[in-house]
Design an enzyme around this catalytic site. Structure first.
Site, PDB file in Angstrom:
ATOM      1  N   ASP A  92      81.004  39.532  78.456  1.00 34.28           N
ATOM      2  CA  ASP A  92      81.304  40.692  77.616  1.00 34.28           C
ATOM      3  C   ASP A  92      80.243  41.753  77.851  1.00 34.28           C
ATOM      4  OD1 ASP A  92      83.509  39.445  76.448  1.00 34.28           O
ATOM      5  OD2 ASP A  92      82.241  38.435  74.980  1.00 34.28           O
ATOM      6  N   ASP A 128      76.576  37.093  65.082  1.00 33.42           N
ATOM      7  CA  ASP A 128      76.468  35.952  64.166  1.00 33.42           C
ATOM      8  C   ASP A 128      75.138  35.197  64.243  1.00 33.42           C
ATOM      9  OD1 ASP A 128      77.311  35.091  66.663  1.00 33.42           O
ATOM     10  OD2 ASP A 128      79.097  34.055  65.946  1.00 33.42           O
ATOM     11  N   ASP A 146      83.115  33.619  79.781  1.00 37.00           N
ATOM     12  CA  ASP A 146      83.500  34.991  80.110  1.00 37.00           C
ATOM     13  C   ASP A 146      82.293  35.900  79.948  1.00 37.00           C
ATOM     14  OD1 ASP A 146      83.301  35.100  77.312  1.00 37.00           O
ATOM     15  OD2 ASP A 146      85.439  34.743  77.103  1.00 37.00           O
TER      16      ASP A 146
END
Ligand code: ATP
Ligand code: MG
Length: 404
Positions: free
Chosen positions: A56, A137, A54
């Protein structure tokens, strides 16, 4: 800190590889005067010439401002508000640049929840592009693609780590894993699915912090475990989970049972399970979560069921159902397996003794059962893995052929 900026001629990301929905969102924001970046896994995967799952988008527009730009937009989330922009076959998630999470003291907690109009939320949460990159992260997940000039912006050293195939935590790994232990599982998933290695400090910190997984949100763990099992590289996930001693914390009962003095051979079943899941996944077969968990826990459930048959005098099928329910109940506080999935696992297990009855009447009934295929796939896997029931398996293969 000044980011590293890679101009358009010096990298491979092209608008042609970005979905038309994501392009529309990026251009919509840019044309309205905002900064708009493609962010996260989409940039990483495009640079690796993989197909992103996907796209973002990160922007300096607030959620309300994003909503003003796109009519097909809905705001979601309470604490961190996100905008979802809807297209007929795709949803693009748009997040405003975010600062590191404020300390969870009572005051900020109160502010964040009291203020529905966004003012305090904005003060507390929204940040600069740099802050937004550094709260992510791993370095390879912190790259931006800037629609303003088609450059790549790298605040965290992600490009170098992409080249070296390294999963490196941004900041101090112990701190980042303590903040959110699910990051340990994400490190395993990205290392496995991308074929990367986990950087040594992150690896050491994961070993130190893995026990914190026990206190994580049970629904997040359920989701993440499903992603780990179905990433197409589950076998590698298994190896890394053993190295980082994850099983002991996610599934303590299985960990204890595996480490039993006569536990030899138990690794064999698990290893085969992960291999089988990959084989199905890579053949494009969509695996039911219940079948995933039935396989994962199968040998353990069969073992518990044997004890229950001896101690409680249950029939084999009853014992398998009871073993499944007991274990899933135990797990529930840590890993929220939905009730329907537990019921389906129990049904797969309860069906197993019936595969030993090779009569045409039984076959006719079994083949009509709605869980037949999952139960059969389990039976086939168990038969092949343990070397039992070769005759019965051949007979059932024959029945299925006759039916189709
Ligand atoms: P996938 O291919 O699984 O979608 P992804 O990298 O896009 O991988 P997402 O879970 O979709 O992962 O998250 C999007 C981005 O949000 C990540 O790339 C990362 O930058 C950030 N992110 C997600 N989860 C976390 C987390 N637990 N802690 C910090 N940053 C996170
Ligand atoms: Mg993603």
């Amino acid at each position: 800190m000044e980011p590293k900026i890679i101009a358009r001629p010096d990298h491979i990301i092209s608008r042609r590889n970005i979905s038309s929905a994501a392009n529309k969102v990026l251009y919509g924001l840019k044309d309205a005067g905002y900064t708009a970046y493609l962010a996260g896994g989409g940039v990483r995967d495009l640079l690796l010439e993989r197909n992103p799952k996907d796209f973002d988008v990160a922007t300096n527009a607030t959620p309300e401002e994003v909503k003003r730009v796109f009519r097909n937009c809905r705001l979601i989330g309470r604490r961190f508000r996100l905008a979802h922009v809807y297209f007929h076959n795709e949803v693009i998630e748009v997040a405003t640049f975010r600062a590191p999470a404020p300390e969870e003291d009572e005051q900020t907690e109160g502010n964040t929840f009291q203020t529905e109009n966004g003012v305090v939320l904005r003060d507390n949460v929204f940040g600069t592009p740099e802050q937004d990159a550094l709260r992510r992260d791993f370095t390879v997940n912190a790259l931006f693609y800037n629609i303003g000039d088609f450059s790549i912006i790298d605040y965290a050293g992600g490009l170098e780590d992409l080249n070296k195939k390294i999963i490196r935590v941004i900041g101090d790994p112990d701190t980042r894993f303590t903040e959110d232990p699910v990051r340990i599982l994400r490190a395993i998933r990205f290392a496995a699915s991308l074929g990367f290695t986990i950087e040594d400090n992150a690896r050491q910190a994961a070993l130190r912090q893995a026990e914190r997984l026990e206190a994580c949100s049970s629904s997040r763990l359920y989701e993440e475990i499903q992603k780990l099992l179905s990433c197409g590289k589950a076998e590698r996930v298994f190896e890394l989970s053993c190295e980082l001693e994850i099983f002991e914390h996610l599934f303590p009962e299985i960990g204890a049972w595996r480490n039993d003095p006569d536990g030899e051979g138990k690794t064999h079943w698990l290893q085969k399970t992960f291999k089988q899941i990959d084989r199905w996944r890579n053949a494009g077969f969509d695996i039911n979560p219940a079948l995933l968990f039935a396989l994962l826990f199968g040998e353990y459930h069969e073992w518990v069921a044997e004890q229950l048959m001896k101690s409680d005098g249950l029939s084999h099928a009853e014992a398998l159902i009871e073993a499944t329910h007991r274990h899933c109940r135990q797990l529930c506080d840590r890993i929220r397996i939905p009730k329907a999935v537990t019921a389906h696992i129990a049904s797969i297990m309860a069906g197993q003794p019936r595969f030993l009855k090779t009569t045409s009447k039984n076959a006719a009934r079994m083949l009509r059962h709605r869980d037949f295929l999952d139960a059969f796939l389990y039976f086939k896997f168990a038969a092949r893995t343990t070397g039992r029931y070769a005759k019965e398996l051949a007979w059932w293969e024959e029945q299925r052929k006759k039916k189709s």
